[in-house]
Write a protein that holds these residues in place. Sequence first.
Motif, PDB file in Angstrom:
ATOM      1  N   LYS A  42     -16.648  -3.253  88.790  1.00  0.00           N
ATOM      2  CA  LYS A  42     -17.678  -2.278  89.099  1.00  0.00           C
ATOM      3  C   LYS A  42     -17.048  -0.895  88.924  1.00  0.00           C
ATOM      4  O   LYS A  42     -15.974  -0.619  89.466  1.00  0.00           O
ATOM      5  N   ILE A  43     -17.719  -0.042  88.143  1.00  0.00           N
ATOM      6  CA  ILE A  43     -17.257   1.331  87.909  1.00  0.00           C
ATOM      7  C   ILE A  43     -18.323   2.252  88.490  1.00  0.00           C
ATOM      8  O   ILE A  43     -19.477   2.222  88.047  1.00  0.00           O
ATOM      9  N   ILE A  44     -17.938   3.044  89.482  1.00  0.00           N
ATOM     10  CA  ILE A  44     -18.879   3.910  90.179  1.00  0.00           C
ATOM     11  C   ILE A  44     -18.548   5.362  89.847  1.00  0.00           C
ATOM     12  O   ILE A  44     -17.418   5.826  90.060  1.00  0.00           O
ATOM     13  N   ILE A  45     -19.555   6.066  89.333  1.00  0.00           N
ATOM     14  CA  ILE A  45     -19.420   7.474  88.963  1.00  0.00           C
ATOM     15  C   ILE A  45     -20.578   8.199  89.629  1.00  0.00           C
ATOM     16  O   ILE A  45     -21.729   8.071  89.184  1.00  0.00           O
ATOM     17  N   LEU A  72      -9.338  10.718  89.856  1.00  0.00           N
ATOM     18  CA  LEU A  72      -9.933  11.852  89.167  1.00  0.00           C
ATOM     19  C   LEU A  72      -9.538  11.749  87.703  1.00  0.00           C
ATOM     20  O   LEU A  72      -8.368  11.902  87.348  1.00  0.00           O
ATOM     21  N   MET A  73     -10.517  11.454  86.858  1.00  0.00           N
ATOM     22  CA  MET A  73     -10.254  11.278  85.433  1.00  0.00           C
ATOM     23  C   MET A  73     -10.486  12.609  84.710  1.00  0.00           C
ATOM     24  O   MET A  73     -11.477  13.292  84.946  1.00  0.00           O
ATOM     25  N   THR A  74      -9.572  12.938  83.806  1.00  0.00           N
ATOM     26  CA  THR A  74      -9.587  14.197  83.067  1.00  0.00           C
ATOM     27  C   THR A  74     -10.294  14.026  81.730  1.00  0.00           C
ATOM     28  O   THR A  74     -10.119  13.023  81.045  1.00  0.00           O
ATOM     29  N   GLU A  75     -11.063  15.037  81.357  1.00  0.00           N
ATOM     30  CA  GLU A  75     -11.783  15.062  80.078  1.00  0.00           C
ATOM     31  C   GLU A  75     -10.804  15.249  78.919  1.00  0.00           C
ATOM     32  O   GLU A  75      -9.830  15.984  79.026  1.00  0.00           O
ATOM     33  N   LEU A  76     -11.097  14.566  77.805  1.00  0.00           N
ATOM     34  CA  LEU A  76     -10.293  14.746  76.592  1.00  0.00           C
ATOM     35  C   LEU A  76     -11.170  14.522  75.364  1.00  0.00           C
ATOM     36  O   LEU A  76     -11.849  13.500  75.255  1.00  0.00           O
ATOM     37  N   ASN A  77     -11.160  15.484  74.455  1.00  0.00           N
ATOM     38  CA  ASN A  77     -11.768  15.371  73.122  1.00  0.00           C
ATOM     39  C   ASN A  77     -13.281  15.174  73.081  1.00  0.00           C
ATOM     40  O   ASN A  77     -13.821  14.808  72.050  1.00  0.00           O
ATOM     41  N   GLY A  78     -13.975  15.351  74.180  1.00  0.00           N
ATOM     42  CA  GLY A  78     -15.420  15.185  74.165  1.00  0.00           C
ATOM     43  C   GLY A  78     -15.877  13.753  73.955  1.00  0.00           C
ATOM     44  O   GLY A  78     -17.032  13.514  73.604  1.00  0.00           O
ATOM     45  N   ASN A  79     -14.953  12.783  74.179  1.00  0.00           N
ATOM     46  CA  ASN A  79     -15.334  11.382  73.987  1.00  0.00           C
ATOM     47  C   ASN A  79     -14.659  10.416  74.960  1.00  0.00           C
ATOM     48  O   ASN A  79     -14.920   9.222  74.914  1.00  0.00           O
ATOM     49  N   GLU A  80     -13.797  10.938  75.824  1.00  0.00           N
ATOM     50  CA  GLU A  80     -13.057  10.051  76.726  1.00  0.00           C
ATOM     51  C   GLU A  80     -12.626  10.756  77.995  1.00  0.00           C
ATOM     52  O   GLU A  80     -12.517  11.976  78.047  1.00  0.00           O
ATOM     53  N   LYS A  81     -12.380   9.951  79.023  1.00  0.00           N
ATOM     54  CA  LYS A  81     -11.770  10.402  80.274  1.00  0.00           C
ATOM     55  C   LYS A  81     -10.489   9.597  80.435  1.00  0.00           C
ATOM     56  O   LYS A  81     -10.434   8.416  80.086  1.00  0.00           O
ATOM     57  N   TYR A  82      -9.435  10.241  80.973  1.00  0.00           N
ATOM     58  CA  TYR A  82      -8.169   9.518  81.143  1.00  0.00           C
ATOM     59  C   TYR A  82      -7.556   9.819  82.495  1.00  0.00           C
ATOM     60  O   TYR A  82      -7.871  10.816  83.147  1.00  0.00           O
ATOM     61  N   PHE A  83      -6.651   8.934  82.896  1.00  0.00           N
ATOM     62  CA  PHE A  83      -5.908   9.084  84.137  1.00  0.00           C
ATOM     63  C   PHE A  83      -4.547   8.423  83.951  1.00  0.00           C
ATOM     64  O   PHE A  83      -4.458   7.304  83.448  1.00  0.00           O
ATOM     65  N   PHE A 115     -13.778   5.360  77.483  1.00  0.00           N
ATOM     66  CA  PHE A 115     -14.419   6.026  76.349  1.00  0.00           C
ATOM     67  C   PHE A 115     -15.934   6.061  76.552  1.00  0.00           C
ATOM     68  O   PHE A 115     -16.540   5.044  76.884  1.00  0.00           O
ATOM     69  N   TYR A 116     -16.523   7.247  76.323  1.00  0.00           N
ATOM     70  CA  TYR A 116     -17.965   7.375  76.485  1.00  0.00           C
ATOM     71  C   TYR A 116     -18.689   7.731  75.191  1.00  0.00           C
ATOM     72  O   TYR A 116     -19.899   7.958  75.198  1.00  0.00           O
ATOM     73  N   SER A 143     -18.986  16.535  81.177  1.00  0.00           N
ATOM     74  CA  SER A 143     -18.034  17.153  80.247  1.00  0.00           C
ATOM     75  C   SER A 143     -16.793  17.709  80.940  1.00  0.00           C
ATOM     76  O   SER A 143     -15.976  18.366  80.302  1.00  0.00           O
ATOM     77  N   ALA A 144     -16.637  17.450  82.217  1.00  0.00           N
ATOM     78  CA  ALA A 144     -15.471  17.939  82.969  1.00  0.00           C
ATOM     79  C   ALA A 144     -14.754  16.754  83.614  1.00  0.00           C
ATOM     80  O   ALA A 144     -15.159  15.592  83.444  1.00  0.00           O
ATOM     81  N   SER A 145     -13.704  17.034  84.372  1.00  0.00           N
ATOM     82  CA  SER A 145     -13.035  15.984  85.127  1.00  0.00           C
ATOM     83  C   SER A 145     -14.022  15.388  86.126  1.00  0.00           C
ATOM     84  O   SER A 145     -14.909  16.092  86.625  1.00  0.00           O
ATOM     85  N   VAL A 146     -13.867  14.109  86.407  1.00  0.00           N
ATOM     86  CA  VAL A 146     -14.820  13.424  87.272  1.00  0.00           C
ATOM     87  C   VAL A 146     -14.122  12.339  88.092  1.00  0.00           C
ATOM     88  O   VAL A 146     -13.163  11.711  87.627  1.00  0.00           O
ATOM     89  N   THR A 147     -14.608  12.147  89.315  1.00  0.00           N
ATOM     90  CA  THR A 147     -14.074  11.092  90.188  1.00  0.00           C
ATOM     91  C   THR A 147     -14.740   9.766  89.809  1.00  0.00           C
ATOM     92  O   THR A 147     -15.966   9.690  89.721  1.00  0.00           O
TER      93      THR A 147
END
Length: 153
Positions: A42-45, A72-83, A115-116, A143-147
């Motif tokens: 389960k991925i909760i955003i 807290l996942m960081t935005e990268l390249n307008g297509n992914e979040k990373y941690f 990846f989104y 489009s920003a960092s997100v929990t």
Amino acid sequence: MKLISTFLVSSICIQLYACTNNEADPGHNSNDITNTDSMKLKIIIGTNIFTATFYNNATATAFKAKLPMTILMTELNGNEKYFDLSDNLPTNASNPGTIQTGDLMLYGSSTLVLFYKSFSTSYSYTRLGRIDNPSGLAAALGSASVTVMFELE
């Protein structure tokens, strides 16, 4: 005598075939998705909940042992979040060629990537899982960092 020889050869072939079918298929990909309840994530955003299916591999098993986690996942390249995870996970990286919306992967041995957007890539990743229905994922991540919270379903 020829009949006995043919029978013996046939018997040996049948026995060898039966033995090899009981073992893992050498062409079987260990990254195949297995659709069992214990393989669900389960991925909760925010107020959005997505269900993902883990791949059947050592990396996914090691990741599951760390759950639940809220990061807290960081935005990268307008297509992914990373941690960046604090510990290394086992890897079996390969180039997927195309990333699909909803892919959950490991870059290197400790960078979790969600990846989104779909796109072609020359990078190598280890597959962890995939969101079953990624509709609305890009909007939920923004489009920003997100929990993001990850927990077993």
